[in-house]
Motif scaffolding. Structure first.
Motif, PDB file in Angstrom:
ATOM      1  N   LYS A  97       0.819  -1.212   0.000  1.00 11.68           N
ATOM      2  CA  LYS A  97       0.000   0.000   0.000  1.00 11.68           C
ATOM      3  C   LYS A  97       0.854   1.264   0.000  1.00 11.68           C
ATOM      4  N   TYR A 101       4.362   1.989  -4.789  1.00  8.43           N
ATOM      5  CA  TYR A 101       3.794   0.893  -5.584  1.00  8.43           C
ATOM      6  C   TYR A 101       2.568   1.367  -6.354  1.00  8.43           C
ATOM      7  N   GLU A 102       2.651   1.274  -7.677  1.00 13.86           N
ATOM      8  CA  GLU A 102       1.524   1.611  -8.553  1.00 13.86           C
ATOM      9  C   GLU A 102       0.815   0.316  -8.935  1.00 13.86           C
ATOM     10  N   GLU A 103      -0.506   0.335  -8.879  1.00 13.11           N
ATOM     11  CA  GLU A 103      -1.258  -0.872  -9.203  1.00 13.11           C
ATOM     12  C   GLU A 103      -1.353  -1.063 -10.712  1.00 13.11           C
ATOM     13  N   ASN A 106      -5.487  -5.618 -10.383  1.00 13.92           N
ATOM     14  CA  ASN A 106      -6.047  -6.038  -9.102  1.00 13.92           C
ATOM     15  C   ASN A 106      -6.759  -7.367  -9.321  1.00 13.92           C
ATOM     16  N   VAL A 112      -2.559  -9.207  -6.360  1.00 12.24           N
ATOM     17  CA  VAL A 112      -2.379  -7.945  -7.057  1.00 12.24           C
ATOM     18  C   VAL A 112      -1.041  -7.964  -7.795  1.00 12.24           C
ATOM     19  N   LYS A 114       1.724  -5.108  -8.962  1.00 10.81           N
ATOM     20  CA  LYS A 114       2.085  -3.702  -8.800  1.00 10.81           C
ATOM     21  C   LYS A 114       3.478  -3.477  -9.356  1.00 10.81           C
TER      22      LYS A 114
END
Length: 176
Positions: A97, A101-103, A106, A112, A114
């Motif tokens: 989170k 960290y870029e998603e 999902n 996930v 990232k």
């Protein structure tokens, strides 16, 4: 009198070194848990992925060249302890989170994907997969000059089974 400035410089160096250390990082989590009971870790050597007998396109060569190393961490306790599983899974979720960290994708409760960096220059891709019956797996793909396009090319290669993964991935194979 010269001792005081020396001690002051030493104090600033120690403070600087400790403040730069991120104890709540994925790297530290993997290092701290690699030898613990229920965990298993591995590093996939790039020589395994870049075998001479493979016929690769220029795009595939470029995608593989962008990867420096791949680290895996699996957590599969002998008997699933749901309390411990949830606690450890939440530690990783908390780490992921962080703002850096870029998603990318999902997967809901299953995990996930990232990345760290920008769309044009990715430093790290993290794949986190979780299953309450099997445990979880964390994969870190580190590299230089990685892009989302190169990552997708690597993904396509694994889908087509062009990469001869002739070693046992254990739990990760089951997750997939």
């Amino acid at each position: 009198m010269k001792t005081f400035p020396s001690l002051l410089v030493l104090l600033f160096v120690v403070i600087g070194m400790t403040s730069c250390s991120d104890k709540n990082s994925l790297h530290n989590y993997i290092l701290d848990h690699a030898e613990k009971k229920g965990y298993s870790s591995s590093t996939i050597p790039m020589s395994l992925l870049k075998q001479e007998s493979m016929q690769l396109t220029d795009k595939q060569e470029e995608a593989l060249a962008a990867v420096d190393r791949i680290n895996l961490l699996f957590y599969r306790p002998e008997s699933i302890n749901q309390e411990n599983f949830k606690a450890e899974r939440n530690k990783i979720k908390t780490i992921l989170k962080q703002e850096k960290y870029e998603e990318l994708i999902n997967l809901g409760n299953n995990g996930v994907i990232k990345y760290v960096g920008t769309d044009d220059s990715i430093d790290e891709i993290v794949v986190f997969l979780s299953d309450k019956n099997m445990g979880f797996a964390v994969t870190r793909i580190m590299g230089d000059d990685m892009t989302l396009e190169k990552f997708m090319e690597l993904y396509k290669m694994t889908e087509q089974r062009d990469i001869p993964l002739n070693f046992n991935l254990g739990s990760l194979s089951n997750f997939m």
